[in-house]
Motif scaffolding. Structure first.
Motif, PDB file in Angstrom:
ATOM      1  N   ASP A  35       0.846  -1.194   0.000  1.00  0.00           N
ATOM      2  CA  ASP A  35       0.000   0.000   0.000  1.00  0.00           C
ATOM      3  C   ASP A  35       0.882   1.244   0.000  1.00  0.00           C
ATOM      4  O   ASP A  35       1.457   1.610   1.030  1.00  0.00           O
ATOM      5  CB  ASP A  35      -0.914  -0.020   1.227  1.00  0.00           C
ATOM      6  N   ILE A  36       1.029   1.889  -1.146  1.00  0.00           N
ATOM      7  CA  ILE A  36       1.825   3.111  -1.243  1.00  0.00           C
ATOM      8  C   ILE A  36       0.939   4.294  -0.864  1.00  0.00           C
ATOM      9  O   ILE A  36      -0.064   4.570  -1.527  1.00  0.00           O
ATOM     10  CB  ILE A  36       2.397   3.298  -2.657  1.00  0.00           C
ATOM     11  N   THR A  37       1.309   4.975   0.209  1.00  0.00           N
ATOM     12  CA  THR A  37       0.451   6.027   0.769  1.00  0.00           C
ATOM     13  C   THR A  37       1.053   7.417   0.585  1.00  0.00           C
ATOM     14  O   THR A  37       0.832   8.316   1.397  1.00  0.00           O
ATOM     15  CB  THR A  37       0.231   5.760   2.270  1.00  0.00           C
ATOM     16  N   TYR A  38       1.816   7.579  -0.478  1.00  0.00           N
ATOM     17  CA  TYR A  38       2.480   8.855  -0.721  1.00  0.00           C
ATOM     18  C   TYR A  38       2.815   8.964  -2.203  1.00  0.00           C
ATOM     19  O   TYR A  38       2.727   7.980  -2.957  1.00  0.00           O
ATOM     20  CB  TYR A  38       3.778   8.943   0.095  1.00  0.00           C
ATOM     21  N   SER A  39       3.207  10.152  -2.618  1.00  0.00           N
ATOM     22  CA  SER A  39       3.744  10.342  -3.966  1.00  0.00           C
ATOM     23  C   SER A  39       4.977  11.226  -3.871  1.00  0.00           C
ATOM     24  O   SER A  39       5.077  12.076  -2.982  1.00  0.00           O
ATOM     25  CB  SER A  39       2.705  10.979  -4.890  1.00  0.00           C
ATOM     26  N   ILE A  40       5.930  10.991  -4.750  1.00  0.00           N
ATOM     27  CA  ILE A  40       7.136  11.814  -4.808  1.00  0.00           C
ATOM     28  C   ILE A  40       6.918  12.874  -5.873  1.00  0.00           C
ATOM     29  O   ILE A  40       6.803  12.575  -7.063  1.00  0.00           O
ATOM     30  CB  ILE A  40       8.374  10.951  -5.121  1.00  0.00           C
ATOM     31  N   GLU A  41       6.840  14.129  -5.440  1.00  0.00           N
ATOM     32  CA  GLU A  41       6.515  15.239  -6.342  1.00  0.00           C
ATOM     33  C   GLU A  41       7.741  15.780  -7.068  1.00  0.00           C
ATOM     34  O   GLU A  41       7.651  16.198  -8.223  1.00  0.00           O
ATOM     35  CB  GLU A  41       5.847  16.370  -5.541  1.00  0.00           C
ATOM     36  N   ASN A  42       8.867  15.793  -6.385  1.00  0.00           N
ATOM     37  CA  ASN A  42      10.115  16.286  -6.974  1.00  0.00           C
ATOM     38  C   ASN A  42      11.289  15.543  -6.365  1.00  0.00           C
ATOM     39  O   ASN A  42      11.191  15.017  -5.244  1.00  0.00           O
ATOM     40  CB  ASN A  42      10.296  17.793  -6.725  1.00  0.00           C
ATOM     41  N   MET A  43      12.402  15.517  -7.096  1.00  0.00           N
ATOM     42  CA  MET A  43      13.612  14.886  -6.585  1.00  0.00           C
ATOM     43  C   MET A  43      14.829  15.698  -7.006  1.00  0.00           C
ATOM     44  O   MET A  43      14.919  16.160  -8.146  1.00  0.00           O
ATOM     45  CB  MET A  43      13.757  13.458  -7.104  1.00  0.00           C
ATOM     46  N   TRP A  44      15.739  15.886  -6.060  1.00  0.00           N
ATOM     47  CA  TRP A  44      17.005  16.550  -6.329  1.00  0.00           C
ATOM     48  C   TRP A  44      18.136  15.586  -6.014  1.00  0.00           C
ATOM     49  O   TRP A  44      18.178  14.997  -4.929  1.00  0.00           O
ATOM     50  CB  TRP A  44      17.166  17.797  -5.462  1.00  0.00           C
ATOM     51  N   THR A  45      19.047  15.399  -6.972  1.00  0.00           N
ATOM     52  CA  THR A  45      20.224  14.564  -6.745  1.00  0.00           C
ATOM     53  C   THR A  45      21.329  15.445  -6.195  1.00  0.00           C
ATOM     54  O   THR A  45      21.722  16.427  -6.824  1.00  0.00           O
ATOM     55  CB  THR A  45      20.684  13.893  -8.048  1.00  0.00           C
ATOM     56  N   LEU A  46      21.814  15.098  -5.018  1.00  0.00           N
ATOM     57  CA  LEU A  46      22.800  15.923  -4.335  1.00  0.00           C
ATOM     58  C   LEU A  46      24.216  15.601  -4.807  1.00  0.00           C
ATOM     59  O   LEU A  46      24.488  14.497  -5.278  1.00  0.00           O
ATOM     60  CB  LEU A  46      22.692  15.711  -2.824  1.00  0.00           C
ATOM     61  N   PRO A  47      25.132  16.555  -4.660  1.00  0.00           N
ATOM     62  CA  PRO A  47      26.537  16.297  -5.037  1.00  0.00           C
ATOM     63  C   PRO A  47      27.183  15.292  -4.086  1.00  0.00           C
ATOM     64  O   PRO A  47      26.703  15.052  -2.969  1.00  0.00           O
ATOM     65  CB  PRO A  47      27.192  17.686  -4.922  1.00  0.00           C
ATOM     66  N   ASP A  48      28.302  14.730  -4.525  1.00  0.00           N
ATOM     67  CA  ASP A  48      28.968  13.666  -3.774  1.00  0.00           C
ATOM     68  C   ASP A  48      29.391  14.088  -2.371  1.00  0.00           C
ATOM     69  O   ASP A  48      29.465  13.254  -1.468  1.00  0.00           O
ATOM     70  CB  ASP A  48      30.198  13.163  -4.539  1.00  0.00           C
ATOM     71  N   ILE A  49      29.672  15.376  -2.175  1.00  0.00           N
ATOM     72  CA  ILE A  49      30.094  15.834  -0.859  1.00  0.00           C
ATOM     73  C   ILE A  49      29.009  15.624   0.187  1.00  0.00           C
ATOM     74  O   ILE A  49      29.287  15.541   1.384  1.00  0.00           O
ATOM     75  CB  ILE A  49      30.522  17.326  -0.911  1.00  0.00           C
TER      76      ILE A  49
END
Length: 286
Positions: A35-49
């Motif tokens: 049961d997925i009870t959420y949605s991912i609206e946006n995603m940011w890929t962070l730098p390696d640091i």
């Protein structure tokens, strides 16, 4: 001689069985929550640091303050520009686990309960004070947030509670007196029926908080777990309202949580073998 040969054959068979079990366990197909009870609206890929990003705090103007658990540096990350815009050093190497910001002051907590107060944290040379919360020294602290309405910090241990393995306490640190109370404000009961599906033999491992935040409107407490990714929601009196189980293919190792003043929820994830991220998450309302 025959006994030696039989012993060798038995040892080889035993070793082979162990290897087969280890590899089959490792490569068992992962089953996400039904049961997925959420949605991912946006995603940011962070730098390696920020590979080991361990805490985040909304500071306005599309900016989030972040820390990682090896260096005493506050990173300012701009969501709109998708980049780090500032780095503020406040201490040396250490196991830094969470950050929360109150006006021009940032607070960072280490896993051993050492709390850093960083005044005028965006200055090149901010004023830094520290406080030792000795009663939490062995509790592996990872979760902290500011409770603006009551001028205090809320702090939750990840592992053993200093008072009892049967619960995780939500402890307070007064921003007026600069002192912590060793008696918890609230208790997260490890034996709740709702926790039955992920109950552990060692009770204190049933829920292992990695971050906490207060919803700006409902004032509910949002407690995040990174080990087995999930989000627990409690009301202001500590009553459990909801549990959201996360798909760990997206929530690799959720360690940070924060809200914008409008109620937008952000969760950060350590890389855990892939890329660190910040996710904008929308929860389904029952």
């Amino acid at each position: 001689m025959k006994r030696l040969e039989l012993w060798i054959i038995g040892a080889v068979l035993l070793l082979s069985a162990g290897l087969i079990f280890a590899f089959s366990s490792r490569f068992t197909a992962y089953e996400p929550p039904e049961d997925i009870t959420y949605s991912i609206e946006n995603m940011w890929t962070l730098p390696d640091i920020l590979e080991e990003v361990s805490g985040i705090s909304w500071i306005g103007n599309d900016e989030i303050a972040a820390i990682q658990d090896e260096d005493g540096i506050v990173f300012i990350y701009n969501l709109k520009a998708d980049t780090i815009t500032q780095q503020i050093k406040f201490s040396g190497s250490g196991d830094y686990e969470d950050i929360t910001v109150n006006g021009t002051t940032a607070y960072v907590i280490r896993s051993d309960g050492k709390l850093y107060e960083i005044r005028n944290y965006r200055d090149k040379k901010p004023e830094v004070n520290s406080y030792d919360l000795d009663f939490l020294k062995k509790s592996n602290v990872e979760a902290m947030t500011v409770d603006v309405a009551n001028n205090r910090l809320l702090i939750v241990p990840k592992d053993r509670d200093p008072n009892d393995d049967k619960y995780k306490g939500v402890y307070t640190f007064s921003l007026d007196t600069k002192k912590a109370k060793e008696i918890p404000l609230l208790k997260i009961d490890m034996k709740l029926k709702a926790f039955k599906d992920f109950e552990q033999k060692k009770k204190y491992k049933t829920v292992r908080p990695s971050a906490i935040a207060i919803h700006p409107f409902t004032k509910d407490y949002y407690v995040l777990e990174g080990v087995n990714p999930k989000l627990l929601i409690f009301d202001a009196k500590g009553k459990l309202k909801n549990i959201h189980l996360f798909d760990k293919r997206k929530f690799l190792q959720p360690e940070g949580i924060t809200f914008s003043p409008e109620g937008t929820l952000y969760i950060s994830n350590e890389a855990n073998g892939e890329q660190p991220t910040i996710l904008e998450v929308k929860l389904n309302v029952n």
